[in-house]
Design a protein around this motif. Structure first.
Motif, PDB file in Angstrom:
ATOM      1  N   VAL A   7       0.850  -1.184   0.000  1.00 10.04           N
ATOM      2  CA  VAL A   7       0.000   0.000   0.000  1.00 10.04           C
ATOM      3  C   VAL A   7       0.879   1.224   0.000  1.00 10.04           C
ATOM      4  N   PHE A  23       7.577   7.408   8.180  1.00 11.62           N
ATOM      5  CA  PHE A  23       6.627   6.565   8.898  1.00 11.62           C
ATOM      6  C   PHE A  23       6.221   5.363   8.047  1.00 11.62           C
ATOM      7  N   GLU A  24       6.027   5.621   6.767  1.00  5.89           N
ATOM      8  CA  GLU A  24       5.689   4.520   5.850  1.00  5.89           C
ATOM      9  C   GLU A  24       6.814   3.486   5.840  1.00  5.89           C
ATOM     10  N   ILE A  27       6.773   1.483   9.023  1.00 13.40           N
ATOM     11  CA  ILE A  27       5.723   0.452   9.057  1.00 13.40           C
ATOM     12  C   ILE A  27       6.196  -0.777   8.293  1.00 13.40           C
ATOM     13  N   ARG A  28       6.793  -0.534   7.123  1.00 15.85           N
ATOM     14  CA  ARG A  28       7.225  -1.673   6.299  1.00 15.85           C
ATOM     15  C   ARG A  28       8.394  -2.419   6.935  1.00 15.85           C
ATOM     16  N   SER A  31       7.157  -3.541  11.235  1.00 14.20           N
ATOM     17  CA  SER A  31       5.858  -4.042  11.707  1.00 14.20           C
ATOM     18  C   SER A  31       5.985  -5.475  12.240  1.00 14.20           C
ATOM     19  N   ARG A  32       6.874  -6.248  11.643  1.00 11.07           N
ATOM     20  CA  ARG A  32       7.063  -7.630  12.113  1.00 11.07           C
ATOM     21  C   ARG A  32       7.683  -7.641  13.518  1.00 11.07           C
ATOM     22  N   THR A  52      -0.257  -4.213  17.705  1.00  9.81           N
ATOM     23  CA  THR A  52       0.612  -3.648  16.668  1.00  9.81           C
ATOM     24  C   THR A  52      -0.029  -2.414  16.046  1.00  9.81           C
ATOM     25  N   GLN A  53      -1.309  -2.528  15.734  1.00  7.93           N
ATOM     26  CA  GLN A  53      -1.993  -1.370  15.145  1.00  7.93           C
ATOM     27  C   GLN A  53      -2.026  -0.210  16.123  1.00  7.93           C
ATOM     28  N   PHE A  56       1.345   1.642  16.239  1.00  6.90           N
ATOM     29  CA  PHE A  56       1.597   2.583  15.143  1.00  6.90           C
ATOM     30  C   PHE A  56       0.692   3.808  15.248  1.00  6.90           C
ATOM     31  N   MET A  57      -0.515   3.634  15.731  1.00 10.10           N
ATOM     32  CA  MET A  57      -1.389   4.796  15.884  1.00 10.10           C
ATOM     33  C   MET A  57      -0.863   5.731  16.964  1.00 10.10           C
ATOM     34  N   LEU A  60       1.986   7.591  15.511  1.00 10.49           N
ATOM     35  CA  LEU A  60       1.540   8.613  14.565  1.00 10.49           C
ATOM     36  C   LEU A  60       1.077   9.866  15.304  1.00 10.49           C
TER      37      LEU A  60
END
Lengths: 196, 191
Positions: A7, A23-24, A27-28, A31-32, A52-53, A56-57, A60
């Motif tokens: 994405v 930030f992108e 995440i990539r 994230s693991r 995990t979500q 990241f929030m 952010l």
């Protein structure tokens, strides 16, 4: 170049362009790692994904007032805190059944690798780790995440690296003693709650 | 030797178990779900901001209305009575003195000593005036008088001289005769 299933963040993003790109990438790249840290605490895929979500929030939201130099450390620390906040309290795992299964596998001549892959063995190890004191359990839990070395664990927990190594040694020693007792069939002599 | 084997086996078992402990992979598409969540954040955030502003505005309006209502209840406009001069001309409105706390209290329900007002009751019912003495609006006559005083002296003199001139000599005219003189007793003047 766009990759299938990947994405892009070219759509409107709630922070400045540079920070959005960083930030992108974070995440990539991480994230693991974030997921594994959450899983090491929560021991559940669904909870680990939620954590995990949330990690990241949170990052952010604080990105607007924070300049991030080390994304990996920052995300690891945040993930650890989020997972601790979500950790269920007082979860008990039956140890008697697990101990019997492990002992039977040992008698049958199974290798250590085969036994480690057994569900009962996983449950037994989880029970033994959860019974450790917090100061030993936390570094040991983080050490099971393969991406984290002693300096990373020290940074996440806010303790010296030497303390991390000492605590890991003590935790492993305790686990070895308990596992030996289980394999020798000594688990039946004491109740699971009294094993320390 | 058996003990050594056992020890080594436990070591291997623990290493293998700990290596597997957190060696898990997330479900496919985790990155996409995180990015979707991240993108939905501004809309969610703006909604929360708007909701917050609306709630704050409603609370502020309620507080202002409450304060205004309280002020209106606690300071009613002072009642006025017309002040009348001797000639029957109204010259202004003066606020009437407010009743005392004792007078406001219901006499049949008060059982204390007569002539004594408790401090708490007095505070609760004592009139509260914005200014003392309370200002009364000017009457029409007072306004005209003020307007006259602002005029030049010559104009003022001409205005005030229009009234009856009492300095002139009075002329006393004889009274008209009564209808029946015979019935009137003799007065001192007739002698």
């Amino acid at each position: 170049m766009a990759v299938a299933g990947q994405v892009s963040l070219s759509e409107p993003f709630p922070v400045a362009d540079t920070a959005a790109n960083e930030f992108e990438a974070a995440i990539r790249d991480h994230s693991r790692l974030v997921y594994r840290i959450a899983f090491s605490v929560l021991r559940n895929h669904h909870d680990a994904e939620d954590a995990t979500q949330e990690t990241f929030m949170r990052c952010l939201r604080s990105l607007r007032r924070t300049v991030v130099r080390d994304w990996r450390a920052w995300l690891a620390r945040t993930s650890w805190r989020v997972a601790l906040d979500r950790r269920p309290r007082g979860r008990e795992i039956s140890m008697d059944d697990a101990a019997e299964t492990i002992a039977s596998l040992r008698v049958a001549g199974a290798s250590a690798e085969e036994m480690a892959g057994n569900r009962q063995m996983e449950a037994l190890l989880e029970r033994l780790i959860s019974a450790l004191p917090t100061e030993l359990r936390e570094p040991l839990t983080l050490s099971t995440v393969e991406e984290l070395a002693s300096p990373d664990i020290a940074r996440i927990l806010g303790i010296p690296e030497g303390s991390v190594r000492t605590r890991l040694m003590r935790a492993r020693q305790i686990l070895k003693e308990k596992l030996s007792a289980v394999l020798e069939g000594g688990h039946g002599q004491r109740k699971p709650e009294t094993i320390r | 030797m058996d003990s050594e084997n056992q020890k080594q086996f436990v070591d291997e078992l623990l290493d293998a178990g700990l290596a597997r402990y957190s060696n898990v992979a997330p479900r496919p598409g985790l990155e996409g779900r995180i990015l979707a969540d991240v993108r939905a954040e501004p809309g969610r955030r703006s909604w929360f901001v708007w909701a917050g502003w609306l709630a704050s505005g409603a609370v502020a309006a309620a507080i202002i209305l409450g304060v205004l209502a309280l002020m209106r209840l606690r300071t009613p406009p002072p009642p006025t009575v017309p002040v009348v001069a001797r000639g029957g001309v109204q010259i202004g409105l003066v606020p009437t003195p407010r009743p005392m706390a004792r007078q406001l209290a219901a006499p049949e329900t008060w059982h204390g000593r007569p002539g004594r007002v408790h401090g708490r009751d007095a505070r609760a019912t004592a009139p509260r005036q914005a200014a003392f003495p309370s200002p009364a609006p000017l009457s029409e006559q007072e306004k005209l008088l003020l307007a006259c005083l602002k005029l030049p002296p010559e104009t003022q003199e001409s205005i005030f001289k229009k009234g009856p001139d009492v300095s002139e000599e009075l002329e006393i005219k004889p009274l008209p005769p009564l209808a029946d003189d015979s019935e009137m007793p003799e007065s001192e003047n007739d002698r």
